[in-house]
Scaffold this motif. Structure first.
Motif, mmCIF file in Angstrom:
data_model
loop_
_atom_site.group_PDB
_atom_site.id
_atom_site.type_symbol
_atom_site.label_atom_id
_atom_site.label_comp_id
_atom_site.label_asym_id
_atom_site.label_seq_id
_atom_site.Cartn_x
_atom_site.Cartn_y
_atom_site.Cartn_z
ATOM 1 N N HIS A 87 16.582 8.318 -6.168
ATOM 2 C CA HIS A 87 17.295 9.233 -7.048
ATOM 3 C C HIS A 87 16.710 10.636 -7.043
ATOM 4 O O HIS A 87 17.447 11.619 -7.175
ATOM 5 N N THR A 91 19.665 12.846 -5.775
ATOM 6 C CA THR A 91 20.258 13.442 -6.967
ATOM 7 C C THR A 91 19.696 14.819 -7.279
ATOM 8 O O THR A 91 20.396 15.665 -7.832
ATOM 9 N N GLU A 243 19.667 16.702 -12.189
ATOM 10 C CA GLU A 243 19.139 15.401 -12.618
ATOM 11 C C GLU A 243 19.948 14.832 -13.779
ATOM 12 O O GLU A 243 20.072 13.610 -13.918
#
Length: 376
Positions: A87, A91, A243
């Protein structure tokens, strides 16, 4: 394709590809759990194009609208799929490079990010500069074609697995009378080199997913600064904004599952027969519904300081659920597995209001940007 048809596609893919090995592993406070299996699953997701769902088509993504991003994260959470190990890269770093990186940086890093071929960590917080990030002391100087970095970062999630770190470092002093954020640069630094030392931090839960990272004349190429040298603050803030996107909706689906599991424990211990505890369980469900509604509104309407509001809401909710879980366990005999799970949940949730920007800082942002109150 309608959003509902897309939901069916996601659900069917997860049902066909998610095995029992990584199911239910990882997540908040459990980042080290079944890491190898979770990495393999992340690469399976990448091969099917799910990791770059929100990226533009021109950069190898699907260019999915917000509604489909929300659908994916909801179904991912509902399926019990593992906590993502990629992530930070897909991301946070990927969108940052798409919007602020040079063509050379995009060509070098985006394909590996999309394939989960390289893992990343975040080099922001320091022992004396956590919520006060502009006060950081890590420094970098340009020496020919290399940046030389010296300093210390802390609370660096998964640094022990990372291949790269995006580091905010001071490369020039702030101008007289100017904001301290001036003179900071956003550098991309390889982790596997002699000048980088990673030391685990043991937590209350007994785990050590966070680390200290020491840079002792660590190096990176001169061209691996994102944005202009000395102008890294805006890039760093953009990374934080990425995020807190559609993935937060999936996070809340996970919260709903946690609450449902706690209700099951409450029935076993007899806590549901206590009117006060039953009322708190009901209130937790109502508050979670409100949190979801506010998050969806904030994602679509771009409300001022909405990431700060959402951070305040979900961290207090999770801490409250951890506190409630301790009272549910105390209501009667509990299964040892339930005790272990909810004690870990309670202990880790104490940190929720600190990491990712402390709640005190979030209230200050709201006071400044929404209420217009004078700064102290």
């Amino acid at each position: 394709m309608s959003d509902e048809a897309f939901r069916i596609e996601v659900r069917e893919w997860l049902a066909a590809n998610l095995t029992d090995e990584p199911r239910g592993t990882g997540g908040i406070g459990r980042e080290n759990e079944a890491f190898g299996q979770r990495l393999a699953f992340a690469r399976k997701l990448a091969a099917a194009g799910w990791t770059t769902l929100a990226w533009p088509v021109t950069h190898g993504g699907r260019g999915a609208p917000l509604s489909r991003q929300v659908v994916f994260h909801e179904e991912y959470a509902r399926s019990g799929a593992p906590g993502r190990v990629d992530h930070i890269g897909t991301t946070m770093v990927g969108p940052t490079l798409i919007d602020h990186g040079t063509p050379e940086q995009q060509r070098r890093f985006l394909p590996a990010l999309a394939a989960v071929g390289e893992l990343w960590c975040q080099g922001y917080s320091e022992p004396g500069a956590g919520s006060d990030l502009a006060g950081l002391t890590t420094r970098a100087r340009l020496d020919g074609d290399r940046w030389i970095i010296t300093g210390q970062k802390v609370w660096t999630s998964l640094a022990h697995h990372a291949d790269w770190c995006f580091v905010l470092a001071r490369t020039a002093p702030p101008p007289p009378g100017g904001h301290r954020s001036a003179g900071l640069s956003y550098l991309l630094v390889p982790m596997r080199q002699p000048g980088v030392t990673v030391r685990p931090i043991r937590q209350l839960t007994g785990d050590s997913e966070f680390n200290e990272v020491f840079f002792d004349d660590a190096e990176t190429e001169a061209g691996l600064v994102v944005g202009e040298p000395g102008q890294g603050w805006a890039v760093a803030m953009a990374t934080l904004a990425y995020e807190r996107g559609a993935a937060t909706v999936g996070q809340q689906v996970g919260f709903q599952r946690d609450l449902a599991d706690l209700v099951v424990v409450a029935r076993r211990t007899g806590a549901v027969d206590d009117p006060a505890l039953r009322d708190r369980l009901t209130r937790a469900s109502i508050d979670l519904t409100v949190l979801r509604a506010h998050t969806l509104r904030a994602l679509t309407e771009e409300l001022p300081a909405s990431p700060s509001v959402i951070k305040l809401l979900w961290t207090r909710w999770r801490q409250g659920l951890g506190e409630l879980a301790m009272d549910v366990l105390a209501a009667g005999p509990a299964d040892p597995a339930d005790v272990e799970r909810w004690q870990r949940y309670f202990l880790f949730s104490r940190a929720d209001t600190i990491y990712g920007g402390s709640n005190e800082i979030q209230r200050g942002i709201i006071a400044d940007r929404v209420l217009g109150l004078p700064r102290r």
